[in-house]
Design a protein around this motif. Sequence first.
Motif, mmCIF file in Angstrom:
data_model
loop_
_atom_site.group_PDB
_atom_site.id
_atom_site.type_symbol
_atom_site.label_atom_id
_atom_site.label_comp_id
_atom_site.label_asym_id
_atom_site.label_seq_id
_atom_site.Cartn_x
_atom_site.Cartn_y
_atom_site.Cartn_z
ATOM 1 N N GLN A 196 -41.079 42.625 -4.293
ATOM 2 C CA GLN A 196 -41.817 43.539 -3.104
ATOM 3 C C GLN A 196 -42.699 42.671 -1.681
ATOM 4 O OE1 GLN A 196 -43.294 45.774 -6.278
ATOM 5 N NE2 GLN A 196 -41.500 46.467 -6.654
ATOM 6 N N ARG A 197 -43.331 41.821 -2.577
ATOM 7 C CA ARG A 197 -44.022 40.720 -1.745
ATOM 8 C C ARG A 197 -42.795 40.487 -0.573
ATOM 9 N NH1 ARG A 197 -49.276 37.250 -2.720
ATOM 10 N NH2 ARG A 197 -48.580 36.533 -1.423
ATOM 11 N N LEU A 198 -41.705 39.842 -0.344
ATOM 12 C CA LEU A 198 -40.593 39.314 0.301
ATOM 13 C C LEU A 198 -40.321 39.998 0.755
ATOM 14 C CD1 LEU A 198 -40.101 36.277 -2.193
ATOM 15 C CD2 LEU A 198 -40.750 36.017 0.442
ATOM 16 N N GLY A 199 -40.151 41.099 0.562
ATOM 17 C CA GLY A 199 -39.946 42.600 1.864
ATOM 18 C C GLY A 199 -38.550 43.290 0.595
ATOM 19 N N TYR A 200 -38.607 43.003 -0.773
ATOM 20 C CA TYR A 200 -37.048 43.828 -1.227
ATOM 21 C C TYR A 200 -37.433 44.018 -2.344
ATOM 22 C CZ TYR A 200 -35.319 39.376 1.193
ATOM 23 O OH TYR A 200 -34.861 37.934 2.074
ATOM 24 N N ASP A 201 -37.114 45.211 -2.166
ATOM 25 C CA ASP A 201 -36.655 46.864 -2.913
ATOM 26 C C ASP A 201 -35.874 46.727 -3.507
ATOM 27 O OD1 ASP A 201 -38.039 49.256 -4.406
ATOM 28 O OD2 ASP A 201 -36.260 50.133 -2.808
ATOM 29 N N ASP A 226 -30.827 46.260 -10.100
ATOM 30 C CA ASP A 226 -30.731 47.184 -10.588
ATOM 31 C C ASP A 226 -31.086 46.649 -12.418
ATOM 32 O OD1 ASP A 226 -30.968 49.011 -9.056
ATOM 33 O OD2 ASP A 226 -29.074 49.380 -8.887
ATOM 34 N N ILE A 227 -32.596 45.789 -12.564
ATOM 35 C CA ILE A 227 -32.663 45.676 -13.921
ATOM 36 C C ILE A 227 -33.365 46.572 -14.744
ATOM 37 C CG2 ILE A 227 -34.199 44.000 -15.326
ATOM 38 C CD1 ILE A 227 -32.949 42.554 -12.995
ATOM 39 N N LYS A 229 -34.576 34.304 -1.031
ATOM 40 C CA LYS A 229 -34.141 34.721 0.218
ATOM 41 C C LYS A 229 -32.808 34.835 1.049
ATOM 42 C CE LYS A 229 -35.551 31.847 3.866
ATOM 43 N NZ LYS A 229 -35.960 30.644 4.103
ATOM 44 N N SER A 230 -32.334 33.825 0.035
ATOM 45 C CA SER A 230 -30.842 33.570 -0.044
ATOM 46 C C SER A 230 -29.932 34.889 -0.601
ATOM 47 C CB SER A 230 -30.550 32.641 -0.579
ATOM 48 O OG SER A 230 -30.663 31.215 -0.413
ATOM 49 N N ILE A 231 -30.063 35.170 -1.458
ATOM 50 C CA ILE A 231 -29.619 36.557 -2.289
ATOM 51 C C ILE A 231 -29.540 38.295 -2.009
ATOM 52 C CG2 ILE A 231 -29.254 37.305 -4.341
ATOM 53 C CD1 ILE A 231 -27.656 34.996 -4.740
ATOM 54 N N ARG A 232 -30.975 37.893 -1.522
ATOM 55 C CA ARG A 232 -31.534 39.347 -0.747
ATOM 56 C C ARG A 232 -31.474 40.532 -1.595
ATOM 57 N NH1 ARG A 232 -32.779 39.449 4.642
ATOM 58 N NH2 ARG A 232 -32.006 37.459 5.890
ATOM 59 N N PRO A 233 -31.492 40.409 -2.524
ATOM 60 C CA PRO A 233 -31.510 41.711 -3.375
ATOM 61 C C PRO A 233 -32.174 42.935 -3.055
ATOM 62 C CG PRO A 233 -33.408 40.625 -4.279
ATOM 63 C CD PRO A 233 -33.113 39.635 -3.147
ATOM 64 N N LYS A 234 -30.446 44.156 -3.489
ATOM 65 C CA LYS A 234 -30.879 45.469 -3.698
ATOM 66 C C LYS A 234 -30.626 45.878 -4.644
ATOM 67 C CE LYS A 234 -27.305 45.431 0.470
ATOM 68 N NZ LYS A 234 -27.011 43.468 0.306
ATOM 69 N N ARG A 235 -30.928 47.633 -4.219
ATOM 70 C CA ARG A 235 -30.795 48.110 -5.512
ATOM 71 C C ARG A 235 -28.875 48.605 -5.654
ATOM 72 N NH1 ARG A 235 -35.076 48.416 -8.201
ATOM 73 N NH2 ARG A 235 -36.996 48.811 -7.065
#
Lengths: 313, 215
Positions: A280-285, A117-118, A76-82
Amino acid sequence: MKIDLSVLGSTELISLMLMSLYRGAGYRRYRMDRFEEYDLYVKNKDFLVSDSVLTFTDTNGRLMALKPDVTLSLIKSIRPKRGELSRLYYSESVYRPSRGDNGFREISQTGVECMGDIDFGTEKEILSLALDSLSLCGERHILEVSHAALLSCFVDALGISDSARHRLMGQIWTKNLHDASALMASSGAGCAASERLLRLLDLCGGPSEVLPRAGELAATADEKKHLAELEQVCCGMDSLQIDLSAVSDSSYYNGIVFRGYVDGIPRRVLSGGRYDVLLQRLGYDASAVGFAVYMDELERIDIPVAALGSAEV
Amino acid sequence: MDDYLNIALPKGRLGEDVYSLFASCGYECDGVMDDSRRLVFENPERQVRYFWVKPWDVGVYVERGAADIGVAGKDTIIETAPDVFEIGDLRLGRCRMACAAPDGFTDDGGTVLRVATKYPNIARSYYSSMGREIDIVKLSGSIEIAPLLGLTDVIVDIVETGRTLRENGLSVTDVISDISARLIVNRASYRFRGEQIRELAGKLSSRISEEAERR
């Protein structure tokens, strides 16, 4: 000033050593608030170890919780993205029900998370850090690795109902293959698919021994793909133990899952895995992989603190 | 830490049968079956250490690593859900977990069903799977007496031959699950002493199959 390190307990010392290890590997410390809105856990209850969460109402009337988990808040804090890769470590307390009674316990966790990106390189790096973390906790240790999606494919092939599947996953988790065989037979699972799953679950050992044998069992394109992922990640890491049954019934893990054990400690001291589905469930791609070391399990470990002398600060 | 394999046996008749099975596979140990107050027994040659504990406590000893392996009834495993591996069915102490009611009783669903049991988790899970509202009365023993005295409507308990039920005017209305003695293993011990444990489990399994064929 010199600080005598013998003032530290085993868990404090290990926590410091782990943080130093993660920092040295290029990870950045992330500090979190102790409280979180309860709503976050209501929506993601099946990710938590237990449904029970310590709650209170804050001065604004919002229902808050003392964190039962670190990963959800971190996402939630990091808001990860591609296109990005966040490498973070933490040392935080979580609050969970204790097993022996009806109370709660404060449990300290130190861990790392990679989000964004992993690739296989990142997963290898995480496994390697997990092994190094275990080395700090005890000379004799085992990191056991499995693959959630690979096991899922083998279970899907049985064609059984959701409730039977849920029960079967519980039996696999406890290596209860006698009841699992009976359940598959009574749930209308195909003989060949059941036999194939039982043979997969029986595989246990080093990657070079187990993965070729798993390759003989993999039939579908997805199974072969997941196995290739596992091979790529574990390649060259012969000290890992592969146990393809070691997957808990969590819908959040979609790739490698692993648990670490140290000789003399009765429970796992480390656990982690790849959890893109949770993001994905938390809405982050984006993708994510990480692990936590359970400091409460390490309280009675024998670290020769006195031999470490002192530290200059 | 020594190299002994620590084995928790459930006190009582089941434990004695279990020990006989282990001994017949080459894991004998002097003194285990003696009538004494000693609780811990060692065989240095075989590197095994047995200890007697209350049947309900076997899961805790194994989960927390005081024992590497243990033998527990499936009833206690389901009820207490210890975080352990359950790697074998020893096919000893076989019975059923069942619901029983006074002869002629029918549950019309009109009132909350009162259930006497030593197994509240099993009872709750069984009735909640049917959506039936129940009131659990947790007892420690002599469960059969509860419906006779009007304390509850039905009971959930283990039933071996059914004789106690019959003699108290009760009969089985539903079987929840089959029960037998299970070989349970500590998760970390399985990792570090896997070879020793799998060898023992393999021998037990062969012996059980031989016995079954002989019958």
